[in-house]
Write a protein that holds these residues in place. Structure first.
Motif, short mmCIF file in Angstrom:
data_model
loop_
_atom_site.label_atom_id
_atom_site.label_comp_id
_atom_site.label_asym_id
_atom_site.label_seq_id
_atom_site.Cartn_x
_atom_site.Cartn_y
_atom_site.Cartn_z
N THR A 178 0.84 -1.19 0.00
CA THR A 178 0.00 0.00 0.00
C THR A 178 0.88 1.24 0.00
O THR A 178 1.94 1.27 0.62
N GLU A 179 0.45 2.26 -0.70
CA GLU A 179 1.23 3.49 -0.82
C GLU A 179 0.78 4.52 0.21
O GLU A 179 -0.40 4.75 0.40
N PHE A 180 1.76 5.13 0.89
CA PHE A 180 1.53 6.22 1.83
C PHE A 180 2.61 7.27 1.61
O PHE A 180 3.69 6.96 1.11
N ASN A 181 2.36 8.48 2.05
CA ASN A 181 3.44 9.47 1.99
C ASN A 181 3.56 10.33 3.24
O ASN A 181 4.45 11.17 3.32
N ARG A 182 2.69 10.12 4.23
CA ARG A 182 2.85 10.89 5.47
C ARG A 182 2.01 10.29 6.59
O ARG A 182 1.08 9.51 6.35
N MET A 183 2.38 10.68 7.82
CA MET A 183 1.61 10.33 9.01
C MET A 183 1.28 11.60 9.77
O MET A 183 2.00 12.61 9.66
N GLU A 184 0.25 11.54 10.57
CA GLU A 184 -0.03 12.59 11.56
C GLU A 184 -0.13 11.92 12.92
O GLU A 184 -0.93 10.99 13.11
N MET A 185 0.68 12.38 13.86
CA MET A 185 0.65 11.85 15.22
C MET A 185 0.12 12.94 16.15
O MET A 185 0.64 14.05 16.18
N THR A 186 -0.91 12.62 16.90
CA THR A 186 -1.55 13.59 17.77
C THR A 186 -1.55 13.09 19.21
O THR A 186 -2.07 12.00 19.48
N PRO A 187 -0.99 13.86 20.15
CA PRO A 187 -1.03 13.43 21.55
C PRO A 187 -2.40 13.66 22.16
O PRO A 187 -3.11 14.61 21.81
N VAL A 188 -2.78 12.78 23.06
CA VAL A 188 -4.00 12.97 23.85
C VAL A 188 -3.60 13.69 25.13
O VAL A 188 -2.78 13.19 25.91
N ILE A 189 -4.17 14.87 25.36
CA ILE A 189 -3.73 15.69 26.49
C ILE A 189 -4.76 15.74 27.62
O ILE A 189 -4.53 16.38 28.64
N GLY A 190 -5.87 15.06 27.44
CA GLY A 190 -6.88 15.05 28.50
C GLY A 190 -8.13 14.35 28.01
O GLY A 190 -8.15 13.70 26.96
N ALA A 191 -9.19 14.47 28.81
CA ALA A 191 -10.46 13.84 28.45
C ALA A 191 -11.62 14.69 28.91
O ALA A 191 -11.55 15.33 29.98
N GLU A 192 -12.66 14.74 28.09
CA GLU A 192 -13.88 15.43 28.47
C GLU A 192 -14.63 14.61 29.51
O GLU A 192 -14.30 13.45 29.77
N GLU A 193 -15.66 15.22 30.13
CA GLU A 193 -16.45 14.51 31.11
C GLU A 193 -17.13 13.28 30.51
O GLU A 193 -17.36 12.29 31.20
N ASN A 194 -17.45 13.34 29.23
CA ASN A 194 -18.11 12.20 28.58
C ASN A 194 -17.11 11.16 28.07
O ASN A 194 -17.49 10.21 27.41
N GLY A 195 -15.84 11.34 28.38
CA GLY A 195 -14.82 10.39 27.98
C GLY A 195 -14.14 10.70 26.67
O GLY A 195 -13.16 10.03 26.30
N GLU A 196 -14.64 11.68 25.92
CA GLU A 196 -14.03 12.05 24.65
C GLU A 196 -12.61 12.59 24.88
O GLU A 196 -12.37 13.36 25.81
N ALA A 197 -11.68 12.18 24.01
CA ALA A 197 -10.30 12.61 24.16
C ALA A 197 -10.14 14.08 23.80
O ALA A 197 -10.76 14.58 22.85
N ILE A 198 -9.32 14.77 24.57
CA ILE A 198 -8.90 16.13 24.23
C ILE A 198 -7.54 16.01 23.56
O ILE A 198 -6.59 15.50 24.15
N LEU A 199 -7.44 16.46 22.32
CA LEU A 199 -6.24 16.25 21.53
C LEU A 199 -5.37 17.49 21.49
O LEU A 199 -5.86 18.62 21.48
N GLY A 200 -4.06 17.25 21.46
CA GLY A 200 -3.10 18.33 21.29
C GLY A 200 -2.90 18.63 19.81
O GLY A 200 -3.69 18.23 18.95
#
Length: 566
Positions: A178-200
């Motif tokens: 499979t062909e790719f040319n880039r990645m995106e890496m995102t840190p998780v810096i917290g969580a909402e009250e409903n459990g949803e991730a807060i992303l950096g």
């Protein structure tokens, strides 16, 4: 009747006096006037509020697909044959509180829309709201809001192999071709009250042709104990996703090299103190290590058992509270009898025995023998991401856990090949009911000496046994014979579950097929007998890319030790 002391008595009613009749008449007149005024007001707004309610689209349904999601809704009432259009807005905010949060908007002339991964991001939770636009003299409708939905997304990323997940680095792998040319890496810096991730903030990682061809990428300089989300792209199209959490940073109480006195370090270390082994070969084949009344923790500093090799005799658990945790090491027994043993004499209550990401090889008799006294107790015996190989002993099983009460015995993501007599034996009468789990393991070329129950022999004990997501191939051991039974747990109070496995070439003498017992408490389901090209000398158990065994597990992943899917 006197009611002074009777609080539940009902006072006698007096007759209504005539003046109240006139009061009631005035109230009726006022109520009638209000009713007539309201009717007049409703008539004046009939073309507005009333039709707006009827004009509102009906319930919204979402059908998620790999690269798109299809939204459909019930058309507005009384609009058949009319040129009604609908405005569709998409946001990650279910309340649509901020207009700037609308990530996609489109006007359509049908009661449906297909959103692709060119319109919205894959694997993200979204909400849609839809209204019928104004038509002739009828005002636009109210908004109808959907439940959450997401595009499934193309998945070319492979799950992170646990030994390759470290404190400050991780190895990410993907499917070949499979062909790719880039990645995106995102840190998780917290969580909402409903459990949803807060992303950096995401970090873009370019991929060149060599990266793609290699099938993996090592990411370094990560934060310990931090969760990350990584998405891989071909230009703007998402081609896969994986999430992981880095480990805690290990703090070594001692760091030793091959020339140091490892036995003295182990003898002097405190309970649970971590001993780090630098890469190299430790020549200690004549040395027996006693673990006396404490937990010994040995870890390679590299995390790689291929470059940290301990040529040793055996480790012996002695007295109450003895335990061990080993990780990232090859233990080459060089023909010595055992990898783990227990001290003879009175029984003991040991702590846990945990071995992860190790290679245990060339023991003459057994990897772990415990039948030395009347009774031992161990909460957990766990081998994970570990290879057992080349143990040709004819008298003992690989895990000979006799005279020992164990709450949990687990083999998880292990490869077991070239094992002589049998795998696990627990036949001595037990006062407790152990749980035994064999999950995602690969077995090849095992069983011998004419033995029955070569995979598992629980005697007549009450055992909760699960064998799942595994591959069992080529029984008996080359040049040997076994009985016709693969396992025994002969107690009506036991539970045996054998599911989502592949069995290949399990025979008693090369011709007669071995069998599983017909217990009423044994459940067998979703098992295959897919042909494999393995034999006694096979060391690479990778599955072909088109093998049906790559998707048969309970999680929809490959059967056997997951290391062979990379």
């Amino acid at each position: 009747m006197d009611t002074r002391y009777n609080h539940f008595a009902i006072p006698k009613k007096e007759p209504m006096k005539p003046k109240y009749k006139k009061y009631r008449q005035w109230m009726l007149i006022v109520a009638l006037a209000l009713f007539l005024w309201n009717c007049s007001d409703d008539d004046n707004n009939a073309e507005g509020d009333g039709l707006s309610r009827m004009f509102t689209p009906g319930k919204i349904d979402a059908e998620s697909r790999t690269t798109s999601v299809k939204l459909t809704w019930q058309p507005s009432l009384y609009t058949g044959g009319l040129d009604v259009t609908y405005t569709v807005q998409v946001s990650r905010d279910t309340l649509f509180a901020d207009a700037s949060g609308v990530e996609y908007e489109e006007v359509v002339d049908t009661a449906g829309i297909t959103l692709t991964d060119e319109n919205i991001a894959a694997r993200r939770k979204y909400f849609a709201r839809i209204k019928a636009n104004a038509l002739d003299n009828t005002a636009e409708s109210y908004w109808m809001t959907s439940g959450s939905f997401a595009i499934q997304g193309v998945q070319n990323m492979l799950p992170v192999y646990d030994p390759e997940r470290r404190a400050t680095s991780v190895t990410l792998r993907w499917k070949e071709g499979t062909e790719f040319n880039r990645m995106e890496m995102t840190p998780v810096i917290g969580a909402e009250e409903n459990g949803e991730a807060i992303l950096g903030d995401p970090v873009e990682i370019p991929l060149n042709a060599d990266d793609v061809a290699s099938g993996f990428k090592v990411l370094e300089n990560l934060e310990p104990r931090r969760s990350y989300q990584v998405e891989i792209y071909q230009n703007s199209s998402s081609m896969g996703y994986v999430a992981f959490t880095t480990r805690l940073q290990t703090v070594y109480a001692y760091t030793v090299s091959p020339g140091d006195d490892l036995k003295a370090v182990i003898d002097n270390a405190g309970d649970g103190e971590v001993i780090g082994l630098e890469p190299g070969v430790y020549e200690l084949s004549g040395t027996k290590f006693n673990i006396d009344g404490k937990t010994v923790v040995l870890m390679s500093t590299s995390g790689n058992p291929e470059n940290t090799i301990l040529r040793t005799n055996q480790f012996t658990l002695m007295n109450d509270n003895a335990g061990l945790s080993f990780s990232g090491i090859t233990f080459d027994l060089g023909g010595n009898l055992y990898f783990l043993d227990v001290a003879s004499g009175a029984g003991a209550t040991f702590k846990n025995v945990k071995v992860n990401n190790c290679i245990i090889e060339n023991a003459a008799t057994s990897a772990f023998r415990t039948d030395r006294a009347d009774l031992y107790r161990i909460d957990t015996i766990q081998f994970s991401n570990t290879r057992f190989r080349n143990m040709e002993g004819s008298n003992y099983w690989m895990l000979h856990i006799e005279k020992t009460e164990v709450k949990l015995l687990e083999l998880d993501n292990c490869t077991v090949n070239n094992i002589g007599r049998g795998i696990i034996r627990m036949t001595k009468s037990l006062d407790m009911a152990p749980k035994v789990v064999i999950n995602h393991c690969t077995f090849n070329n095992f069983g011998g000496n004419g033995t029955n129950n070569t995979l598992f022999d629980g005697g007549s004990n009450i055992i909760d046994l699960t064998i799942q997501n595994s591959i069992l191939a080529n029984m008996p051991y080359e040049g040997s014979t076994v009985g016709t039974s693969v396992l025994r747990v002969n107690n009506d109070a036991a539970k045996v579950n054998i599911s989502n496995n592949n069995f290949y070439n399990l025979t008693a003498d090369g011709e007669q097929f071995a069998t599983f017992p017909d217990y009423s408490y044994l459940t067998m389901q979703n098992n295959l007998e897919e042909t494999l090209d393995w034999n006694a000398s096979t060391e690479d158990f990778s599955l072909p890319q088109d093998s049906p065994l790559r998707t048969l597990s309970t999680e929809g992943r490959a059967l056997g030790d997951v290391r062979w899917t990379y």
